[in-house]
Design a protein around this motif. Structure first.
Motif, mmCIF file in Angstrom:
data_model
loop_
_atom_site.group_PDB
_atom_site.id
_atom_site.type_symbol
_atom_site.label_atom_id
_atom_site.label_comp_id
_atom_site.label_asym_id
_atom_site.label_seq_id
_atom_site.Cartn_x
_atom_site.Cartn_y
_atom_site.Cartn_z
ATOM 1 N N HIS A 1 -5.663 2.836 2.992
ATOM 2 C CA HIS A 1 -5.585 1.364 3.055
ATOM 3 C C HIS A 1 -4.458 0.936 3.994
ATOM 4 C CE1 HIS A 1 -7.250 1.246 -1.350
ATOM 5 N NE2 HIS A 1 -8.173 1.580 -0.468
ATOM 6 N N GLU B 1 0.843 -1.205 0.000
ATOM 7 C CA GLU B 1 0.000 0.000 0.000
ATOM 8 C C GLU B 1 0.877 1.253 0.000
ATOM 9 O OE1 GLU B 1 -3.042 -0.070 -0.614
ATOM 10 O OE2 GLU B 1 -3.907 -1.910 0.176
ATOM 11 N N GLU C 1 -9.190 -0.558 -5.956
ATOM 12 C CA GLU C 1 -8.087 -1.066 -6.780
ATOM 13 C C GLU C 1 -8.544 -1.264 -8.231
ATOM 14 O OE1 GLU C 1 -5.733 -0.438 -5.069
ATOM 15 O OE2 GLU C 1 -5.892 -1.219 -3.049
ATOM 16 N N GLU D 1 -4.540 4.900 -1.040
ATOM 17 C CA GLU D 1 -3.531 3.890 -0.667
ATOM 18 C C GLU D 1 -3.072 4.111 0.775
ATOM 19 O OE1 GLU D 1 -3.755 1.704 -2.652
ATOM 20 O OE2 GLU D 1 -3.277 2.180 -4.726
HETATM 21 FE FE LIG Z 1 -4.571 -0.021 -2.024
#
Ligand SMILES: [Fe+2]
Ligand SMILES: [Fe+2]
Length: 263
Positions: free
Chosen positions: A130, A49, A209, A127
């Motif tokens: 995440h 990530e 994603e 990201e």
């Molecule tokens: Fe991701």
């Protein structure tokens, strides 16, 4: 588990599976779902990530940002990098609330750069979010963060990137699309075999994603002066080989696991 309908799942996965030239091998799935491998899969996922955010950041700094903005952008990643590589800082204080595309001077940017800016800033924020979510799950499971070595996967793709522009950018964007698409495919594959909470998390990641894969591919198409099909096919074959060949290390993007030394 009703976080996604089967219609939505198939509409997300159909373009992903058409883009990827092979499915994740059963041997990887068997190994990756084992309880004793959960820590390594989550830790590698966590680092992936951050790497996804770093790659998008590289594109913004290299192609869009002026010097002052570039410095600000480095500051966005610093607390995440301090935590990951230097084991510094409190992960619970990491957040993406202050990250905004308003730091960019958009005057005079061409439509491609504006599009890249919009897509990559959103991608970086997602990201990094995440990243935080993976840490939350690791914390709940009692897994303290310890670094792991990277898999061969991303470098295996990136070593085929041409060294001259604009082909270099086109290739990097296609690599980005493959990494995102494979992640998506693996989240969908793993989701039914992990705990309900982790399965829900993996399914929630599918949506972002899947969009990231399309964003990268779309940017590659826009910036290339020629049809990108040939390059996509090239990277498709490289990617397929990485996924279907033997791999001594289990990671989120590793190949077919072979852990026993030959006698
Ligand atoms: Fe991701
Ligand atoms: Fe992504």
């Amino acid at each position: 588990m009703t976080v996604i309908s089967s219609d939505e799942m198939s509409s997300l996965l159909t373009p992903i599976n058409a883009f990827l030239q092979c499915e994740t091998p059963h041997a990887w799935l068997e190994e990756a779902q084992k309880e004793e491998n959960l820590r390594i899969i989550l830790t590698d996922h966590l680092i992936c990530e951050l790497k996804a955010a770093q790659s998008a950041m590289y594109l913004l700094r290299r192609y869009v940002a002026d010097d002052a903005t570039s410095k600000t952008l480095l500051g966005w990643l610093k607390p995440y990098e301090d935590f990951t590589y230097r084991h510094e800082g409190d992960w619970q204080s990491l957040n993406t609330k202050h990250l905004s595309k308003n730091v960019f001077n958009t005057e005079g940017l061409d439509p491609f750069k504006k599009d890249m800016l919009n897509k990559m800033v959103l991608l970086i924020k997602e990201e990094l979010h995440h990243f935080y979510q993976v840490l939350e799950i690791m914390h709940e499971l009692g897994f303290e963060y310890k670094s792991v070595t990277s898999s061969r996967y991303a470098n295996g793709l990136l070593r085929h990137v041409r060294t001259y522009e604009p082909e270099k950018l086109v290739d990097k964007l296609i690599c980005g699309a493959y990494i995102e698409a494979r992640s998506c495919e693996r989240f969908a594959k793993l989701a039914p075999y992990v705990s309900e909470a982790l399965g829900k998390f993996y399914v929630s990641l599918l949506r972002s994603e899947a969009r990231h894969f399309e964003d990268y591919l779309n940017l590659a198409t826009q910036i290339s002066s020629v049809d990108i099909t040939e390059r996509v096919t090239h990277f498709a074959n490289v990617e397929k080989t990485l996924i279907l060949s033997d791999d001594k290390e289990l990671r989120f993007h590793s190949g077919v696991p072979v852990f026993q030394e030959a006698p």
